[in-house]
Structures are given as C-alpha cells and as structure tokens.
Design an enzyme around this catalytic site. Sequence first.
Site, PDB file in Angstrom:
ATOM      1  CG  HIS A   1      -2.140  -0.872   1.296  1.00 52.62           C
ATOM      2  ND1 HIS A   1      -2.018  -2.042   0.386  1.00 52.62           N
ATOM      3  CD2 HIS A   1      -3.436  -0.905   1.101  1.00 52.62           C
ATOM      4  CE1 HIS A   1      -3.077  -2.732   0.234  1.00 52.62           C
ATOM      5  NE2 HIS A   1      -3.986  -1.893   0.797  1.00 52.62           N
TER       6      HIS A   1
ATOM      7  CE  LYS B   1     -11.848  -7.314 -12.730  1.00 52.70           C
ATOM      8  NZ  LYS B   1     -10.635  -6.345 -13.519  1.00 52.70           N
ATOM      9  CG  ASP B   2     -11.221  -8.854  -5.444  1.00 48.18           C
ATOM     10  OD1 ASP B   2     -10.709  -9.160  -6.295  1.00 48.18           O
ATOM     11  OD2 ASP B   2     -10.662  -7.905  -4.822  1.00 48.18           O
TER      12      ASP B   2
ATOM     13  CD  GLU C   1      -0.401 -34.068  -2.393  1.00 47.14           C
ATOM     14  OE1 GLU C   1      -0.319 -35.215  -3.224  1.00 47.14           O
ATOM     15  OE2 GLU C   1      -1.419 -33.624  -2.392  1.00 47.14           O
TER      16      GLU C   1
ATOM     17  CB  SER D   1      -2.615  -2.459  -7.005  1.00 45.79           C
ATOM     18  OG  SER D   1      -2.958  -2.499  -5.752  1.00 45.79           O
TER      19      SER D   1
END
Lengths: 311, 438
Positions: B219, B247-248, B291, B223
């Site tokens: 921050h 949007k998220d 895995e 971004s």
Amino acid sequence: MVRIIGFLIGLGFVGVLLISLIVNAVDAIQNPPVHTAEEEFHLEPRSAGFSWQKPWGQFDEAQLQRGFQVYKEVCAACHSLKFVSFYELEGLGYNEAEIKAIANQWAIEVPSVNPDTGENSTRKALLSDRFPSPYANETAARAANNNALPPDLSLIVEARDDGADYIYSLLTGYRNAATYRNEAGEPVPQENRPGTGLHFNPYFANLNIAMPPPIVSNGQVTYADGTNATVDQMAKDVSAFLRWTSEPNLERRHAAGWAVMIFLLVGTVLAYLAYRNIWANAKREVSIRGPLEPAFQQRMQDQKDERGIAG
Amino acid sequence: MSFAWAKPYEPKNNFMKWLDERLPVPRLVYGAVGGGYPVPRNLNYFWNFGVLAGLALLIQIITGIVLGMHYYSYAGGAFESVERIMRDVNAGWVLRYVHQNGASFFFAIVYIHIFRGLYYGSYKAPREMVWMLGIVIYLLMMATAFMGYVLPWGQMSYWGAQVITGFFSAIPIVGEPLRVFLLGGYAPDQAALTRFFSLHYLLPFIISAVVILKIWALHIPGSSNPTGVDVKDEKDTLPFHPFYTAKDGFGIGVALILFSIFVFFLPYSLGHPDNYVEANPLVTPAHIVPEWYFWPFYAILRAFTVDFILPAKLWGVLAMFASILLLFFLTWLDRSPVRSTSYRPAYKIFFWVLVLDVMVLGYAGQAHITPFTLALSQVAAAYYFAHFLIILPLVSKFEKPLPLPTSISHSVLHGEKEESAPFGLTRTGPAAAPAAAE
C-alpha cells in the site's frame, strides 16, 4: 555484481545439467532399456461400468447388499475391515434390527475382558463396534497365509489406482500361467511363472499374487435376493461394496456437491451483475439517456427561453 | 495512504466514531481494503488472485483448526484418526476434503499470482519488498504443505518425509547430524510426527503475519497494473471499495465453483492412492512422488545425475533451493525499466517459454524415470536456470521495448474522446447522484 554472480551460477547449473544429459544419453544408447516381463504382460484394469462413477452417480443398494454378502461369506475369512463400524451398514439399506442381528451373528467375536475374572475373552459384536479382524495380529495373519499378509479392505479401493475397476479385474483375472498368452501371443517366461504359494494374475503389478483365487465358481454364494451368482457378478458386487467401505459418504458428497454448485452459481451470477452494475461507467464515456440527457436538457432550456420563462 | 487523493476515513455513526478515536481499526481496514485505497482502474482478472490467495489461506486455517480438534499426532493412531474424521465426525469428510484439496487450490492460485507478477514486472521498483515478502510466503507455504502432507501418516506421507528430510543429508559434514536433529531420530517416527503437527499448526499464522507485512508494503506504492505505467493522477484510480470488492466478489464466486468441483466430485484426483495405506517403514512404495505443486522442483532435484566436482545429490539439492531463492534477486537480474511484458516483444517469447518449461518440469517430476523423461527434466531444468540467470539480464539489456501508453486512463479509454470523471466527482451521471447532491 548480482548479475555477474547470477550469470556464473547459471552457467554452472546449466553446464552440469548438460553434462548429465550427455552422460545419460550415451548411457541410454549403449544400454538401451529392456522391457521387463512385467511390462509385457501386465494388463490395465477393465472398466466394470459402476453406477457411482459419474458425478451424479449413486450406489445401487441391492448390489451393495450382495457385495456385503460376498465379503461376509468369502473375504472375511482372511481380510479385516477395521475402519468400518457395524452401524455404518445403515448405508446399505439395512434397518437397525437387521444390523443388530448381523453384528450379533458375526462369525468372529470382538476381543474383550471377562468382567468377572479380568481375563482376556471375546464377546458378541455391538452396533458401535468396528468389524473384528480374523487374526489377532500381523504375525498370526502371516502364519496362516504362507507368510503373506491379507491387507485390510476398508480403504483398498482408494489405496489402488483405478479403485473398484482394479479390484473387479483382479478378482476375475486369475489365469493359468502355463497356457496364458499376452496380446502379442507370447507365453509367460519361465522365471515369471508363479512359485509355490503364488498365483498368476496379469492385473497384479508383478503378475504373481499370493492370494489364491477367492471367487472360483458360479453359485459360490447364494444371493439372498435371488440374483444369479456368476463369478463376474460376485466380483462386481464385492468391488462395489468395497468402494462403499472406502467412502461411505460418497452419495452424500455427490448430493451436497450439487446443492453447493447451485448455490454458488446463483451467488456468482448475482456477484457478476453487481460487479457490472458498479463498473457500468468506470471504464468508458458516460452517455446519459432520458431526461438528464444534456441534449434534452438543452432543448427544454431553449423552449423555456423562447416562452420567456425564467430559470 | 498511498496517494494524496486517498479518501480519509469518516466514521458513519457514533459507535464507529467512538471506536475510531480509541482504536483506529476501522480506519485501518478502510485504508487497506475500503474506499480509502485508490487502485489503478485498468486491472484485469489476474489481479483477483491476491485476494483469492487470502481466501485460500483463510479456508485452510479455519478447516485446519477444526480438523486439529479431531486429529491425533500419534504415530500409531494418526492414520486411524483421519479415518475417524472421514467416517464418524459430523461433516468431517467435508472438512478434510476441503483442507486436502484446499492446499492444491492455494498453490494453484499462488502459481498464477507469481506468474502474473513475472509477466507484469511486479518485482520491479518500487515493489521489490512486496515481491520478496511474497517469496517468503511461498517458502513458508511449501514447508507448511510438506508437513501437512506427513500428518495423515500414510505411505506417501512417510516416504515423502524420508525423501525431503534426506535433502539435508546431502550437505557435507553437518548434513546427517542435522537431518537426525530435525527429525528427532534416524527415520521419521513419533518425534517427527509431533513436531510436524506443531509446526504445521504454527506456520499458517506466521504466513498470516507476513501477509499483513506484504499488504502494508504494497500500500505504499499501491497496486501495479497491466500497463506498468505509474499512476499519475486521480482519474487513473478507483477506490478499492466498491469497485474492486465487487470484482473480487465475482472472482471469489468463480474460484469457489472450480474448487467445489474438486472437493465434491474429484476429491481424490490430486492425491496419491498410496497415502490410503498406513505408513510402513519396511515397505517402500514402488514410485515415490510428491504432490503436484512440488513436481517441478522434484524434477530439478532428479535432473542432476552426474558427480561433477560435487556429488549429484548435492547438486540437485542446491539447484532446487537456488531455483526458488533466485526469485529474490529478480529485481536486479532484470534491468529493463519497462514493467509489463506486453511492451517487451523479445522477453514476451521467453516468458511463455518459461511457462511451458515449468509445465514440462512438472510432467517430468511425476513421471517414472526413463531415459526420455530424464533428458526432458535436464533440458527443462537447464532452461529454467538459463532463463533467469542468463537470458533475462541479457534480453533486458538489448531489447527495444514498444511505446508505452501515456497514462493509465488513456489506455483504458482506447482513445475515446471524453474521460469519465473519477468516482465521486461526476456532476452529471445518474450513478453519481449522491455525490452531486453534496
């Protein structure tokens, strides 16, 4: 500096990898890999087309009950089912009284302590008990089985590639090594034929399995529901039952899955609409329609001006 | 926070005002994921993956805490306790499938997130610290996932622990004593299982702490965005809430649908059947594989087969650690000032070769060793190191980037004549009616 060090480290790793590559390539050319008899004769499991293998699939209760009967009358002599409790048989469609009767009449009793003397003893199984093991411990199991250990069957379907198809193929896959021919028409090499106490089965990884053929003849089990007990039918039924023991919650999982899907789809559509609504004019020029349209406002204003209305 | 025009927090009611004056948590949240965090307006769906990774961490912690209530870390009973969870614990099977597949979900998201960072140059100034904290999280995740995989005490758990802790024995002189010290014995046993459980419970909370640091670091510059062009003024940004929360929300819905397909319809597809066999130190599985999220690293480990100066095993272990640690130095390896690969025509080709290369490594990592898969892993591992340590510095020096857009808002509008005003400042649109009323 970082770039120079990085460059040298990079050259080092790439160099050693290329040396490894060349050494291995030369080795592979000089000693080409040979196919082992296991590779030549091992077969992939056949699909039995089970009912649960689709996302909406459910068990066939009658088949599970028949499979349980095969387990009880054939497999249970040697194989334990140590993670399954009697009460779980509810999932096969039995009612409580029937399960109580099954537990009470189970051929093997549950280890216990004599309440009067404190000595080890056994008692009849209860609903809350796990299926008792046929052998007291691993040593006893090996001693009774030519030093082979019959695996526990609770999770056998999940513990093998191709699960129930593999079990079904294995149970019906015993062949006579002396007369068996693979797809290329070759006989089994002498050193791959079963030794003492082993049995030839091309579905087993190393072709020779210690378990003698458990299901040998049609009618070996007399099904309670009158189904014709062919070898194939019994193998299929017991594979289905073992699929159930490995995951008694499969039907619930599928049902819950569809509910979750519908819930999430509705939620996602709503979330998408909210997203589009909020972003409606964030990424493009806003064009206003209706009474607030600038052209319309201008026209209204012009008309007012013409008529001499103030404001 | 990050930009001069970031809106300060204004309490909406007396309670929030009271709280804010005494403990400014509402202010913190508002500035971090609320209306007070201006975000570039041109983010694409790849920017959803940060929030999705946070969601995956949350899912793992919540399901993990409940599973921990029913699991017991006793070598003689761990396997059975997992089966108890699957059969006797109410909804235990959902918890376990979610947790088990949730690890894969978390890694899938984080891999996309990392490759997004690589493509859009998120490791470049001024976001180096964000990137490096991300790599720290990734390393912690790998440790957590490995220890978590040991807990069910199945065959693959046991032998995986054997192989992975065996890495330490490759270190000269101190290696073997170190391995014995870490395991609490010569082979994985009760001591190892108990400490793995303890650390598996601890590490997610350390991950959470690093996540907080990462968001904090993020921050400060704000971004990044798909053009890689810096934010210049207010019209380049939108407040995080409601724009990116909305949007998220959609992104979370899609991700949960895909996740649920695995949890409810394909819960075994990512696991290994051998882990449904209880651990047995006397029986080695025919084919030990980790895995899927470790396959590329396993391929790098196995690719070194020649004792050249150092033993092959040590080469493999060094290369495997180097393959992750080199990511810390990306900022200095890539000297191109252009962030987004979209404007770097030469590097773009190498980037997609890298994506393919990592997939080839993944394939080679799970395959049976044959001369072919071995050669494949050697070529792919060589490219992996060449890409970051040789190609990237050189390409960034000689490449001629494409012209960048003049600003974020310019790139968003694709040359449309009029810019819509930033949120909250329009005076004409119906969507801005509350703002106009001020």
